[in-house]
Design a protein around this motif. Structure first.
Motif, PDB file in Angstrom:
ATOM      1  N   VAL A  17       0.849  -1.195   0.000  1.00  0.00           N
ATOM      2  CA  VAL A  17       0.000   0.000   0.000  1.00  0.00           C
ATOM      3  C   VAL A  17       0.885   1.246   0.000  1.00  0.00           C
ATOM      4  N   ARG A  18       0.455   2.237  -0.760  1.00  0.00           N
ATOM      5  CA  ARG A  18       1.108   3.547  -0.724  1.00  0.00           C
ATOM      6  C   ARG A  18       0.142   4.510  -0.035  1.00  0.00           C
ATOM      7  N   PRO A  19       0.404   4.850   1.217  1.00  0.00           N
ATOM      8  CA  PRO A  19      -0.531   5.707   1.973  1.00  0.00           C
ATOM      9  C   PRO A  19      -0.327   7.178   1.634  1.00  0.00           C
ATOM     10  N   ASP A  20      -0.619   7.539   0.365  1.00  0.00           N
ATOM     11  CA  ASP A  20      -0.271   8.864  -0.123  1.00  0.00           C
ATOM     12  C   ASP A  20      -1.385   9.899  -0.017  1.00  0.00           C
ATOM     13  N   ASN A  21      -2.566   9.460   0.462  1.00  0.00           N
ATOM     14  CA  ASN A  21      -3.669  10.402   0.670  1.00  0.00           C
ATOM     15  C   ASN A  21      -4.036  11.177  -0.589  1.00  0.00           C
ATOM     16  N   ARG A  22      -4.189  10.470  -1.704  1.00  0.00           N
ATOM     17  CA  ARG A  22      -4.584  11.131  -2.945  1.00  0.00           C
ATOM     18  C   ARG A  22      -6.101  11.116  -3.098  1.00  0.00           C
ATOM     19  N   PRO A  23      -6.670  12.141  -3.729  1.00  0.00           N
ATOM     20  CA  PRO A  23      -8.114  12.123  -3.977  1.00  0.00           C
ATOM     21  C   PRO A  23      -8.472  11.077  -5.020  1.00  0.00           C
ATOM     22  N   VAL A  24      -9.715  10.596  -4.976  1.00  0.00           N
ATOM     23  CA  VAL A  24     -10.153   9.586  -5.926  1.00  0.00           C
ATOM     24  C   VAL A  24     -11.468  10.025  -6.553  1.00  0.00           C
ATOM     25  N   TYR A  25     -11.619   9.802  -7.865  1.00  0.00           N
ATOM     26  CA  TYR A  25     -12.836  10.143  -8.599  1.00  0.00           C
ATOM     27  C   TYR A  25     -13.203  11.620  -8.455  1.00  0.00           C
ATOM     28  N   GLY A  26     -12.184  12.495  -8.357  1.00  0.00           N
ATOM     29  CA  GLY A  26     -12.435  13.921  -8.285  1.00  0.00           C
ATOM     30  C   GLY A  26     -12.811  14.432  -6.903  1.00  0.00           C
ATOM     31  N   SER A  53     -12.030  15.392  -3.034  1.00  0.00           N
ATOM     32  CA  SER A  53     -10.862  15.777  -2.240  1.00  0.00           C
ATOM     33  C   SER A  53     -10.910  15.165  -0.839  1.00  0.00           C
ATOM     34  N   ARG A  54     -12.078  14.813  -0.368  1.00  0.00           N
ATOM     35  CA  ARG A  54     -12.219  14.179   0.943  1.00  0.00           C
ATOM     36  C   ARG A  54     -13.363  13.163   0.884  1.00  0.00           C
ATOM     37  N   PRO A  55     -13.228  12.045   1.579  1.00  0.00           N
ATOM     38  CA  PRO A  55     -12.051  11.658   2.358  1.00  0.00           C
ATOM     39  C   PRO A  55     -10.916  11.220   1.456  1.00  0.00           C
ATOM     40  N   HIS A  56      -9.702  11.231   2.006  1.00  0.00           N
ATOM     41  CA  HIS A  56      -8.539  10.851   1.222  1.00  0.00           C
ATOM     42  C   HIS A  56      -8.502   9.341   1.017  1.00  0.00           C
ATOM     43  N   ALA A  75      -6.905   2.836  -6.274  1.00  0.00           N
ATOM     44  CA  ALA A  75      -7.228   3.674  -5.114  1.00  0.00           C
ATOM     45  C   ALA A  75      -8.270   2.975  -4.246  1.00  0.00           C
ATOM     46  N   VAL A  76      -8.054   2.982  -2.939  1.00  0.00           N
ATOM     47  CA  VAL A  76      -8.988   2.377  -1.984  1.00  0.00           C
ATOM     48  C   VAL A  76      -9.208   3.352  -0.839  1.00  0.00           C
ATOM     49  N   TRP A  77     -10.303   3.140  -0.106  1.00  0.00           N
ATOM     50  CA  TRP A  77     -10.579   3.957   1.074  1.00  0.00           C
ATOM     51  C   TRP A  77      -9.735   3.448   2.251  1.00  0.00           C
ATOM     52  N   PRO A  78      -9.273   4.349   3.114  1.00  0.00           N
ATOM     53  CA  PRO A  78      -8.403   3.941   4.224  1.00  0.00           C
ATOM     54  C   PRO A  78      -9.006   2.859   5.119  1.00  0.00           C
ATOM     55  N   HIS A  79     -10.337   2.835   5.292  1.00  0.00           N
ATOM     56  CA  HIS A  79     -10.917   1.841   6.183  1.00  0.00           C
ATOM     57  C   HIS A  79     -10.944   0.447   5.561  1.00  0.00           C
ATOM     58  N   GLN A  80     -10.658   0.355   4.247  1.00  0.00           N
ATOM     59  CA  GLN A  80     -10.718  -0.952   3.583  1.00  0.00           C
ATOM     60  C   GLN A  80      -9.441  -1.765   3.788  1.00  0.00           C
TER      61      GLN A  80
END
Length: 226
Positions: A185-194, A196-199, A216-221
């Motif tokens: 995993v790269r915990p880079d906090n990038r936005p997904v699907y346009g 900006s939050r949640p990262h 890209a995945v959600w942090p809780h996954q």
């Protein structure tokens, strides 16, 4: 008044001719000599090199060890045994084990090298440096795309998948990451699907294609390992 045309008829004919679309130029393939290999980039076959020049036609393929290739404008086939990403040259062998070296643009890939499927538990017994090195081999499609190295995965860490993760969250889509899988995993906090939050985080899936894909995945996954 046989044989005499009214002036209006001539004007109409002239106008009609002017309205005709121009004759399209004859299509021609570009000269392959216009293609120049960029050192340390994928070595392209003839079709891929031509496509890079025109962005038209067959996409072709990058070349890797184990590929079966055909010499351009012939039916002769050879097996690739080495690829020099710096020079763009490849080494091939024939049925009599005769070895020759030639530019990648002198061949077209007929069949890509085959590799066994990547098991979901691949990373279980590996250290982090070992996992990064192993994933680099897979992501590069075993040398086809040299930009994927252990350095590319330098910032990636271990994570554990909490629940099955489907493509774009669609429960009917294939599972990219099964629950319990250990992944990079790269915990880079990038936005997904346009958004900006949640990262988000980025995890590397080996299920989606022959060389995997960063998704890209959600942090809780996925829970990061200590």
């Amino acid at each position: 008044m046989t044989g005499t045309r009214h002036p209006s008829h001539e004007a109409e004919s002239a106008a009609y001719i002017l309205r005709l679309p121009p004759v399209p130029p004859a299509s021609s393939r570009p000269d392959i000599s216009a293609y120049v290999h960029t050192p340390d980039n994928p070595v392209l076959d003839r079709e891929a090199a031509l496509f890079s020049l025109t962005m038209n036609g067959r996409p072709g393929s990058a070349i890797a060890d184990g590929d079966l290739v055909r010499l351009v404008d012939t039916t002769t086939r050879r097996l690739v045994t080495a690829v020099d990403h710096h020079t763009g040259q490849i080494t091939v062998t024939d049925d009599r084990a005769a070895i020759s070296t030639l530019p990648g643009t002198d061949v077209d890939v007929v069949t890509r090298a085959k590799h066994p499927p990547v098991p979901d538990d691949l990373l279980e017994q590996l250290t982090l440096p070992e996992a990064r090195a192993r994933m680099a081999v897979i992501a590069s499609d075993y040398g086809r795309y040299p930009q994927y190295t252990a350095t590319y995965f330098a910032g990636w860490v271990f994570g554990r998948v909490a629940t099955d993760i489907h493509w774009r969250g669609d429960p009917h889509a294939p599972v990219d990451f099964p629950a319990g899988q250990r992944v990079l995993v790269r915990p880079d906090n990038r936005p997904v699907y346009g958004m900006s939050r949640p990262h988000t985080m980025t995890a590397y899936s080996t299920r989606r294609s022959r060389h995997g894909e960063a998704i890209a995945v959600w942090p809780h996954q996925i829970h990061l390992e200590a």
